[in-house]
Scaffold this active site. Structure first.
Site, PDB file in Angstrom:
ATOM      1  N   ASP A 158       8.902 -10.572  -8.245  1.00  0.00           N
ATOM      2  CA  ASP A 158       8.391 -10.209  -6.935  1.00  0.00           C
ATOM      3  C   ASP A 158       8.230  -8.693  -6.922  1.00  0.00           C
ATOM      4  O   ASP A 158       9.176  -7.953  -6.698  1.00  0.00           O
ATOM      5  CB  ASP A 158       9.341 -10.681  -5.832  1.00  0.00           C
ATOM      6  CG  ASP A 158       8.805 -10.330  -4.442  1.00  0.00           C
ATOM      7  OD1 ASP A 158       7.875  -9.501  -4.349  1.00  0.00           O
ATOM      8  OD2 ASP A 158       9.334 -10.875  -3.459  1.00  0.00           O
ATOM      9  N   TYR A 168      14.867 -10.178  -1.227  1.00  0.00           N
ATOM     10  CA  TYR A 168      14.023 -10.681  -0.149  1.00  0.00           C
ATOM     11  C   TYR A 168      12.656 -11.014  -0.722  1.00  0.00           C
ATOM     12  O   TYR A 168      12.091 -10.231  -1.490  1.00  0.00           O
ATOM     13  CB  TYR A 168      13.889  -9.601   0.934  1.00  0.00           C
ATOM     14  CG  TYR A 168      13.015  -9.995   2.106  1.00  0.00           C
ATOM     15  CD1 TYR A 168      13.428 -10.973   3.012  1.00  0.00           C
ATOM     16  CD2 TYR A 168      11.788  -9.372   2.325  1.00  0.00           C
ATOM     17  CE1 TYR A 168      12.631 -11.325   4.098  1.00  0.00           C
ATOM     18  CE2 TYR A 168      10.989  -9.718   3.415  1.00  0.00           C
ATOM     19  CZ  TYR A 168      11.415 -10.691   4.291  1.00  0.00           C
ATOM     20  OH  TYR A 168      10.624 -11.025   5.368  1.00  0.00           O
ATOM     21  N   LYS A 216       2.126  -4.894  -0.151  1.00  0.00           N
ATOM     22  CA  LYS A 216       2.289  -3.464   0.142  1.00  0.00           C
ATOM     23  C   LYS A 216       1.196  -2.595  -0.508  1.00  0.00           C
ATOM     24  O   LYS A 216       0.076  -2.622  -0.030  1.00  0.00           O
ATOM     25  CB  LYS A 216       3.718  -3.047  -0.191  1.00  0.00           C
ATOM     26  CG  LYS A 216       4.691  -3.881   0.678  1.00  0.00           C
ATOM     27  CD  LYS A 216       6.134  -3.521   0.685  1.00  0.00           C
ATOM     28  CE  LYS A 216       6.837  -4.307   1.777  1.00  0.00           C
ATOM     29  NZ  LYS A 216       7.916  -5.175   1.379  1.00  0.00           N
TER      30      LYS A 216
HETATM   31  C1  LIG Z   1       8.028  -6.705   1.862  1.00  0.00           C
HETATM   32  C2  LIG Z   1       8.428  -7.706   0.844  1.00  0.00           C
HETATM   33  C3  LIG Z   1       8.001  -9.042   0.903  1.00  0.00           C
HETATM   34  C4  LIG Z   1       7.277  -9.590   2.097  1.00  0.00           C
HETATM   35  O1  LIG Z   1       6.036  -9.024   2.278  1.00  0.00           O
HETATM   36  P1  LIG Z   1       5.374  -9.113   3.751  1.00  0.00           P
HETATM   37  O2  LIG Z   1       4.027  -8.500   3.548  1.00  0.00           O
HETATM   38  O3  LIG Z   1       6.275  -8.356   4.657  1.00  0.00           O
HETATM   39  O4  LIG Z   1       5.307 -10.542   4.107  1.00  0.00           O
HETATM   40  C5  LIG Z   1       8.304  -9.877  -0.143  1.00  0.00           C
HETATM   41  N1  LIG Z   1       8.998  -9.439  -1.202  1.00  0.00           N
HETATM   42  C6  LIG Z   1       9.438  -8.174  -1.292  1.00  0.00           C
HETATM   43  C7  LIG Z   1      10.178  -7.739  -2.504  1.00  0.00           C
HETATM   44  C8  LIG Z   1       9.188  -7.280  -0.265  1.00  0.00           C
HETATM   45  O5  LIG Z   1       9.671  -6.034  -0.342  1.00  0.00           O
END
Ligand SMILES: *Cc1c(COP(=O)(O)O)cnc(C)c1O
Length: 428
Positions: free
Chosen positions: A239, A144, A267
């Protein structure tokens, strides 16, 4: 435990907010439950509107490395708020956190701050395309990267190479340049590079996948991606929205000793406020406006409160030489304890863990990619989740999500968690 007030609040929320929540997983739909409305958090604990206390393994989906209401972060937010909350003009804190982040993370020289992980991942891909001058990207089924259109393509069964949208409202033209590979399967990546020779700008990957449950990379997977990208002159994007500042001070790059070309954060980097960021060497980052031709902007980007919260979080990590060792010990303790219990009760299980990220799958056999994770999603998790909640443990409400340990957890909290596991499986 009773949930009278949470149930009422959820009914009320559903009148005015679609599904009653501002992000779907919070609705507890996956686990046939009613979401608990949180009133406050302190350290390792959450307290809901009915007055129930929980040991928290969600930690706002990752940001709360030191637990809730971490004093230095809270103090910084209070102090900054008194000076005004947004100016849309440069402030010193932006360069301070940028310098600190650059000093902590290997291989990056410049960083840009945005407001969410979604925005950061989306912008990183735009930057990669602008820098490389090619259009296609490879992502992995089950990974994701936020909810930008181009990332919303189905995992599905088998290996689909053409993007099929997994959300209504996403057009084919938005996903046609997103190619899908299988996690931990280098050959699936190589075959896409052979098939789409000269067209691929970047590979984006969660270095530890956390959005299909926790799925760590096999030995050599990330290194293999590095080699393939270098060979085909594509950029490797990590990511690290989950793994950044969680696996190590320098994130997955440091933890696995593999360097990416662009790194995406979210995060933890915001200390619990809405922040994302992406970073790379200067020659790549200088492609961004106002220096270069790749446009990217944000009214509230670099917001003073958010930057202050993030800065205090990163500073706490830098000044704390042993937080990752402590988290590893706690993770290992929990894993060992749960392993012993599931064995004792003869339950099929697989625990995946990387440092303070982990998850349980109720199945036999290894979970290494989206297909195996998907096959392992069954109603055992739902029963486990609901049992644990009743016993005062707040887990992510889906087997596709990762548990995040915080440093605020004591070994006594971990023992209480294991007692709850014991109680829960005895009630199975
Ligand atoms: C949480 C997450 C996102 C998205 O971040 P948001 O602040 O919710 O938009 C993207 N990549 C990874 C790996 C994530 O865990």
């Amino acid at each position: 435990m009773h949930y009278t007030r949470s149930s009422e609040l959820f009914r009320h929320a559903q009148c005015y907010i679609p599904g009653g929540v501002n992000s779907p997983v919070r609705a507890f739909k996956n686990v046939d439950g009613v979401p608990v409305f949180i009133k406050r958090g302190k350290g390792a604990y959450l307290y809901d509107e009915d007055g129930n206390e929980y040991i928290d393994y969600v930690n706002s989906w990752g940001p709360m490395l030191y637990g809730h209401a971490f004093p230095p972060v809270i103090q910084a937010i209070i102090d900054k708020a008194k000076l005004g909350t947004s100016f849309g003009a440069p402030t010193t804190m932006e360069s301070q956190i940028a310098q600190l982040a650059v000093s902590m993370v290997p291989g990056i020289e410049k960083i840009r701050f945005v407001n969410s992980g979604t925005e950061a991942a989306m912008s990183a891909v735009r930057l990669a395309r602008g820098y490389v001058g090619k259009r296609k990207i490879i992502k992995f089924a089950g990974c994701y990267h936020g909810h930008a259109d181009g990332f919303l393509i189905a995992g599905g069964s088998g290996l689909s190479t053409l993007g099929i949208a997994s959300s209504a409202g996403v057009t084919e033209s938005a996903t046609v340049d997103t190619l899908l590979a299988s996690y931990n399967d280098l050959e699936s990546v190589r075959s896409l590079f052979r098939k789409f020779k000269g067209e691929i700008a970047a590979v984006i990957v969660e270095p530890v996948a956390g959005n299909m449950g926790c799925v760590p990379p096999d030995n050599g997977f990330l290194k293999g991606l590095r080699n393939i990208c270098t060979h085909y002159e594509a950029l490797l994007i990590f990511d690290e929205v989950m793994t950044g500042f969680r696996l190590a001070k320098g994130g997955a790059q440091e933890y696995f000793k593999v360097l990416a070309d662009i790194v995406v954060f979210g995060k933890i980097v915001g200390g619990g406020l809405p922040v994302g960021a992406f970073a790379a060497k200067s020659d790549i980052m200088n492609e961004l406006a106002p220096v270069g031709a790749v446009y990217q902007a944000g009214t509230l980007s670099g917001n003073p409160l958010a930057m202050a919260a993030g800065y205090e979080m990163l500073r706490a990590i830098t000044e704390d030489g042993t937080v990752y060792e402590r988290l590893e010990r706690k993770g290992q303790y929990l894993e060992d304890g749960m392993t012993a219990l599931f064995r004792k009760y003869n339950i099929d299980f697989t625990i995946n863990r990387a440092g303070s990220m982990c998850s349980i799958f109720f199945c036999r056999g290894k979970i290494t990619n989206f297909e195996t994770a998907h096959a392992a999603a069954n109603d055992m998790f739902t029963r486990f989740f609901n049992g644990m909640l009743k016993n005062g443990i707040y887990l992510p409400p889906s087997s596709y999500e990762t548990w995040f340990l915080s440093d605020a957890l004591s070994f006594n909290d971990l023992d209480r968690t294991l007692e709850a596991v014991d109680l829960t499986i005895r009630q199975f």
